[in-house]
Design an enzyme around this catalytic site. Structure first.
Site, mmCIF file in Angstrom:
data_model
loop_
_atom_site.group_PDB
_atom_site.id
_atom_site.type_symbol
_atom_site.label_atom_id
_atom_site.label_comp_id
_atom_site.label_asym_id
_atom_site.label_seq_id
_atom_site.Cartn_x
_atom_site.Cartn_y
_atom_site.Cartn_z
ATOM 1 N N ASP A 1 9.708 -4.679 13.433
ATOM 2 C CA ASP A 1 9.259 -4.240 12.257
ATOM 3 C C ASP A 1 9.775 -5.077 11.204
ATOM 4 N N PHE B 1 -6.413 -5.592 11.127
ATOM 5 C CA PHE B 1 -7.857 -6.033 11.004
ATOM 6 C C PHE B 1 -7.636 -7.386 10.578
ATOM 7 N N LEU C 1 1.103 -10.457 6.083
ATOM 8 C CA LEU C 1 -0.069 -9.174 5.877
ATOM 9 C C LEU C 1 0.656 -7.945 6.218
ATOM 10 N N GLY D 1 -7.711 10.185 -8.108
ATOM 11 C CA GLY D 1 -7.368 8.949 -8.761
ATOM 12 C C GLY D 1 -8.276 7.752 -8.265
ATOM 13 N N HIS D 2 -9.386 8.171 -8.093
ATOM 14 C CA HIS D 2 -10.123 7.192 -7.265
ATOM 15 C C HIS D 2 -10.877 6.146 -8.312
ATOM 16 N N ASP E 1 4.518 -7.876 14.660
ATOM 17 C CA ASP E 1 3.780 -6.617 14.336
ATOM 18 C C ASP E 1 4.394 -5.481 14.754
ATOM 19 N N TYR F 1 -0.555 3.181 -3.042
ATOM 20 C CA TYR F 1 -0.748 2.077 -1.850
ATOM 21 C C TYR F 1 -0.768 0.909 -3.029
ATOM 22 N N SER F 2 -1.707 0.902 -4.092
ATOM 23 C CA SER F 2 -1.543 -0.253 -4.948
ATOM 24 C C SER F 2 -0.123 -0.587 -5.684
ATOM 25 N N SER G 1 2.623 0.071 -4.420
ATOM 26 C CA SER G 1 3.734 -0.719 -3.462
ATOM 27 C C SER G 1 3.199 -1.959 -3.375
ATOM 28 N N LYS G 2 1.927 -2.444 -3.224
ATOM 29 C CA LYS G 2 1.591 -3.938 -3.322
ATOM 30 C C LYS G 2 1.785 -4.735 -4.501
ATOM 31 N N THR H 1 -3.957 -7.588 -2.782
ATOM 32 C CA THR H 1 -5.111 -6.816 -2.879
ATOM 33 C C THR H 1 -5.311 -6.888 -4.560
ATOM 34 N N ASP H 2 -6.816 -6.587 -4.631
ATOM 35 C CA ASP H 2 -7.193 -6.561 -6.154
ATOM 36 C C ASP H 2 -6.878 -5.397 -6.593
ATOM 37 N N GLU H 3 -6.384 -4.488 -6.018
ATOM 38 C CA GLU H 3 -6.287 -2.910 -6.514
ATOM 39 C C GLU H 3 -4.983 -2.945 -7.296
HETATM 40 P P1 NAD Z 1 -4.252 -2.956 8.684
HETATM 41 O O1 NAD Z 1 -3.932 -1.784 8.294
HETATM 42 O O2 NAD Z 1 -5.302 -3.142 9.473
HETATM 43 O O3 NAD Z 1 -3.132 -3.644 9.575
HETATM 44 C C1 NAD Z 1 -1.809 -3.839 9.225
HETATM 45 C C2 NAD Z 1 -1.030 -4.303 10.291
HETATM 46 O O4 NAD Z 1 0.589 -4.399 9.847
HETATM 47 C C3 NAD Z 1 -1.309 -3.296 11.712
HETATM 48 O O5 NAD Z 1 -1.045 -4.208 12.731
HETATM 49 C C4 NAD Z 1 0.309 -2.740 11.508
HETATM 50 O O6 NAD Z 1 0.881 -2.486 13.010
HETATM 51 C C5 NAD Z 1 1.299 -3.686 10.774
HETATM 52 N N1 NAD Z 1 2.529 -3.097 10.280
HETATM 53 C C6 NAD Z 1 2.361 -1.959 9.561
HETATM 54 N N2 NAD Z 1 3.786 -1.613 9.065
HETATM 55 C C7 NAD Z 1 4.499 -2.749 9.716
HETATM 56 C C8 NAD Z 1 5.969 -3.041 9.668
HETATM 57 N N3 NAD Z 1 6.846 -2.194 9.050
HETATM 58 N N4 NAD Z 1 6.465 -4.096 10.397
HETATM 59 C C9 NAD Z 1 5.314 -4.910 11.207
HETATM 60 N N5 NAD Z 1 3.966 -4.706 10.925
HETATM 61 C C10 NAD Z 1 3.673 -3.551 10.498
HETATM 62 O O7 NAD Z 1 -4.390 -3.919 7.533
HETATM 63 P P2 NAD Z 1 -5.516 -5.010 6.922
HETATM 64 O O8 NAD Z 1 -6.629 -4.271 6.438
HETATM 65 O O9 NAD Z 1 -5.532 -5.859 8.219
HETATM 66 O O10 NAD Z 1 -4.631 -5.565 5.677
HETATM 67 C C11 NAD Z 1 -3.793 -6.698 5.912
HETATM 68 C C12 NAD Z 1 -3.062 -6.952 4.613
HETATM 69 O O11 NAD Z 1 -4.220 -7.400 3.683
HETATM 70 C C13 NAD Z 1 -2.385 -5.999 4.019
HETATM 71 O O12 NAD Z 1 -1.161 -6.428 3.296
HETATM 72 C C14 NAD Z 1 -3.399 -5.361 2.709
HETATM 73 O O13 NAD Z 1 -2.826 -4.801 1.864
HETATM 74 C C15 NAD Z 1 -3.986 -6.619 2.434
HETATM 75 N N6 NAD Z 1 -5.483 -6.198 2.047
HETATM 76 C C16 NAD Z 1 -6.345 -6.001 2.782
HETATM 77 C C17 NAD Z 1 -7.766 -5.710 2.307
HETATM 78 C C18 NAD Z 1 -8.609 -4.950 3.328
HETATM 79 O O14 NAD Z 1 -9.797 -4.925 2.717
HETATM 80 N N7 NAD Z 1 -8.539 -4.440 4.274
HETATM 81 C C19 NAD Z 1 -8.170 -6.117 1.099
HETATM 82 C C20 NAD Z 1 -7.164 -6.674 0.213
HETATM 83 C C21 NAD Z 1 -5.878 -7.029 0.516
HETATM 84 O O1 DAU Z 2 -9.920 -3.709 -2.760
HETATM 85 C C1 DAU Z 2 -8.922 -4.102 -1.572
HETATM 86 C C2 DAU Z 2 -8.531 -2.780 -0.885
HETATM 87 O O2 DAU Z 2 -10.008 -2.308 -0.247
HETATM 88 C C3 DAU Z 2 -7.585 -3.085 0.125
HETATM 89 O O3 DAU Z 2 -6.298 -3.359 -0.525
HETATM 90 C C4 DAU Z 2 -7.225 -1.872 0.950
HETATM 91 O O4 DAU Z 2 -6.298 -2.234 1.852
HETATM 92 C C5 DAU Z 2 -8.462 -1.545 1.540
HETATM 93 O O5 DAU Z 2 -8.380 -0.233 2.282
HETATM 94 C C6 DAU Z 2 -9.474 -1.120 0.595
HETATM 95 O O6 DAU Z 2 -9.304 0.043 -0.177
HETATM 96 P P1 DAU Z 2 -10.563 0.986 -0.696
HETATM 97 O O7 DAU Z 2 -9.841 2.215 -1.081
HETATM 98 O O8 DAU Z 2 -11.349 0.453 -1.557
HETATM 99 O O9 DAU Z 2 -11.270 1.000 0.629
HETATM 100 P P2 DAU Z 2 -12.248 2.422 1.670
HETATM 101 O O10 DAU Z 2 -12.768 1.662 2.859
HETATM 102 O O11 DAU Z 2 -10.993 3.141 1.869
HETATM 103 O O12 DAU Z 2 -13.153 2.887 0.626
HETATM 104 C C7 DAU Z 2 -14.070 2.236 0.173
HETATM 105 C C8 DAU Z 2 -14.910 2.993 -0.848
HETATM 106 O O13 DAU Z 2 -15.520 3.820 -0.276
HETATM 107 C C9 DAU Z 2 -13.933 3.724 -2.016
HETATM 108 O O14 DAU Z 2 -14.655 4.114 -3.128
HETATM 109 C C10 DAU Z 2 -13.904 5.215 -1.246
HETATM 110 C C11 DAU Z 2 -15.223 5.246 -0.483
HETATM 111 N N1 DAU Z 2 -15.098 6.106 0.891
HETATM 112 C C12 DAU Z 2 -14.268 5.942 1.664
HETATM 113 C C13 DAU Z 2 -14.423 6.280 3.050
HETATM 114 C C14 DAU Z 2 -13.223 5.892 4.138
HETATM 115 C C15 DAU Z 2 -16.174 7.171 1.147
HETATM 116 O O15 DAU Z 2 -17.041 7.155 -0.017
HETATM 117 N N2 DAU Z 2 -16.058 7.637 2.130
HETATM 118 C C16 DAU Z 2 -15.107 7.460 3.126
HETATM 119 O O16 DAU Z 2 -15.018 8.090 4.448
#
Ligand code: NAD
Ligand code: DAU
Length: 357
Positions: A68, A15, A90, A296-297, A39, A163-164, A166-167, A138-140
Site C-alpha cells: 500500500d 489500467f 499512478l 455534480g456531473h 500495487d 475524486y478530483s 483528492s487528485k 487528471t484534467d478533472e
Molecule cells: P485504476 O483504478 O485502473 O488503477 C489504480 C491502481 O492503483 C490499481 O491497480 C490499484 O490496485 C492501485 N491502488 C489503489 N490504491 C492503492 C494503494 N493505496 N496503494 C497501492 N496501490 C493502490 O486507475 P487508472 O485508470 O489506471 O488510473 C491511473 C492513474 O491515472 C490514476 O492516478 C488516475 O487518477 C490517473 N488518470 C486516469 C485517467 C483515466 O482515464 N483512467 C485519466 C486521467 C488520469
Molecule cells: O478526465 C479524466 C478522468 O476520466 C480520470 O481522471 C478518471 O480517473 C476517469 O475515471 C475518467 O473520469 P470520467 O468520470 O470522465 O469517466 P467515466 O468513464 O466514469 O465516465 C465518462 C462519461 O460517461 C461521463 O460523462 C459519465 C458517463 N457515463 C459513465 C458511465 C460509467 C455514462 O453515461 N454511463 C456510464 O455507465
C-alpha cells in the site's frame, strides 16, 4: 535526455499502469532498465494484466511488490531494496462514481498515499539531481468547461468531485515538494483514457461488455456530456516523453484532441461492436437506457496539449476509430480476464449502485 536504472511504478496492476509497464518494457520506449511495480491490488488492480510480462521478465527486469502506498515502511523498503531512481506515480482510487458513494478511500490513497511517497523519496534521494518523481494526474482538477475553450497548464484548479479534489490535493503536494525541498518532479494532467485492460466500471468497457451480454446501456443524464478521449498507449508515450525530457517543476497536459458527446461515442461504439461481433446494430441501439444523472456531473472536458506537442514533440499515434476498434476486439478476445475481474467485490458494488440509480 534523462535515463533511469530502476523505475518504481505505483498502481502498475491497474489500467494505465499495466499498459505503461508493457510499453516501457517493449522496444518502443527505448528504456533498458528495471521496473518495480508496487500495487496494493485493490478491486481495480489485477496481476493477470501483466502475467505474460511476469513470466518473461519477472525477477530480471520486472518485479512486483504487493504493498500500500500509505505504508511508509513498505515504500521505504522498496526504495532501499531496489535502488529506485525514478517514480512514476499512478496508484489511486480513480472512479468518480465510487468517490461519490465513499470519498474516504480517495482521501487516504490519493492524498495521504501521495504524501507518503513524496516524503520517502525526499529522504531517500536527499540532494540527488539524477532522480525524478513523475506524478500522473487528471484534467478533472480543472473543473468543467462550457461550450467553448480548453484546459491549459495555467487554467486555475476548480475540482468538483471528491475524486478530483483528492487528485488536486495530490498535485499541490507534488509541486510543494518541488518548491520547498527541490525534489525533482514532473506532472501530467490527462484526459479520458480508453484501451485494453480497463476495469469495467468506466464508460467504454461498461458499454462494450453490456453490448456483448445484451444488457441495458446506461447513459447518465441527457448523454450530452463531453469528454476528450485518448488511447492509453498514446497517454503512456506522452508520460515517458515527459519523464525523459520534461522541464523539472512543470506540468504538461495530455489529450486526444478528440471530443465526443457520450451519446455520440456510444453510437459509434455500437457500430464497431456490431461489425466485430456480428450482432445487429439495431438491437444493440435498443439497449440504450437513459438513467439518473451523476451528482455534480462535469459537463465538458477538453485539453489543449500544444505545450507537449511544441516543446517535447509528442504526437498521438492512432485515430479514434483505430483505437476504439482495437479496444472492442480486445474485450471480445479476452473473456478470461473479464470474468476474473468481475468476480467478488466488483459485482456486489455494481449491483448496489445500479439499483440505486
Ligand atoms: P485504476 O483504478 O485502473 O488503477 C489504480 C491502481 O492503483 C490499481 O491497480 C490499484 O490496485 C492501485 N491502488 C489503489 N490504491 C492503492 C494503494 N493505496 N496503494 C497501492 N496501490 C493502490 O486507475 P487508472 O485508470 O489506471 O488510473 C491511473 C492513474 O491515472 C490514476 O492516478 C488516475 O487518477 C490517473 N488518470 C486516469 C485517467 C483515466 O482515464 N483512467 C485519466 C486521467 C488520469
Ligand atoms: O478526465 C479524466 C478522468 O476520466 C480520470 O481522471 C478518471 O480517473 C476517469 O475515471 C475518467 O473520469 P470520467 O468520470 O470522465 O469517466 P467515466 O468513464 O466514469 O465516465 C465518462 C462519461 O460517461 C461521463 O460523462 C459519465 C458517463 N457515463 C459513465 C458511465 C460509467 C455514462 O453515461 N454511463 C456510464 O455507465
Amino acid at each position: 535526455m534523462r535515463d533511469f536504472k530502476t523505475i518504481l511504478v505505483t498502481g502498475g496492476a491497474g489500467f494505465i499502469g499495466s499498459n505503461l509497464i508493457r510499453y516501457l518494457l517493449s522496444d518502443k520506449s527505448g528504456f533498458t532498465g528495471r521496473i518495480v511495480n508496487l500495487d496494493a491490488l485493490t478491486y481495480a488492480g489485477n496481476p493477470d494484466s501483466l502475467a505474460d510480462i511476469d513470466k518473461r521478465l519477472g525477477g530480471k527486469r520486472y518485479f512486483f511488490l504487493k504493498a500500500d502506498i500509505c505504508d511508509r515502511k513498505a515504500v521505504e523498503k522498496a526504495f532501499t531494496d531496489y535502488a529506485i531512481d525514478a517514480v512514476c506515480h499512478l496508484a489511486a482510487e480513480s472512479h468518480v462514481d465510487r468517490s461519490i458513494l465513499g470519498p474516504e478511500a480517495f482521501i487516504r490513497t490519493n492524498v495521504m498515499g501521495t504524501f507518503t511517497l513524496l516524503d520517502v523519496a525526499r529522504i531517500a534521494w536527499k540532494d540527488r539531481s539524477d532522480v525524478l518523481f513523475h506524478h500522473v494526474s487528471t484534467d478533472e482538477v480543472f473543473g468543467s468547461l462550457g461550450d467553448s475553450g480548453f484546459f491549459t497548464e495555467t487554467t486555475p484548479y476548480d475540482p468538483r468531485s471528491p475524486y478530483s479534489a483528492s487528485k488536486a490535493s495530490s498535485d499541490h503536494l507534488v509541486m510543494a515538494y518541488h518548491h520547498t525541498y527541490h525534489l525533482p518532479v514532473t506532472l501530467t494532467n490527462c484526459s479520458n483514457n480508453y484501451g485494453p485492460y480497463q476495469f469495467p466500471e468506466k464508460l467504454v468497457p461498461v458499454m462494450i461488455l453490456n453490448m456483448i451480454e445484451d444488457k441495458p446501456l446506461p447513459v447518465y443524464g441527457d448523454g450530452k456530456n463531453i469528454r476528450d478521449w485518448l488511447y492509453v498507449e498514446d497517454h503512456n508515450s506522452a508520460v515517458w516523453t515527459v519523464m525523459q525530457n520534461g522541464v523539472l517543476g512543470q506540468t504538461y497536459n495530455i489529450g486526444g484532441e478528440n471530443e465526443w458527446e457520450n451519446i455520440k461515442l456510444l453510437d459509434r461504439l455500437i457500430d464497431l461492436v456490431a461489425e466485430e461481433s456480428g450482432k445487429s446494430s439495431a438491437s444493440l441501439r435498443s439497449l440504450i437506457t437513459y438513467v439518473k444523472d451523476r451528482p455534480g456531473h462535469d459537463r465538458r472536458y477538453a485539453i489543449d496539449c500544444s505545450k507537449l506537442k511544441t516543446e517535447l514533440g509528442w504526437r498521438q499515434s492512432v485515430t479514434f476509430d483505430e483505437g476504439l476498434r482495437k479496444t472492442v476486439r480486445w474485450y471480445l478476445d479476452n473473456s478470461g480476464w473479464i470474468n476474473r475481474v468481475r468476480s467478488g467485490e466488483y459485482r456486489t458494488w455494481m449491483d448496489v449502485n445500479y439499483t440505486q440509480r
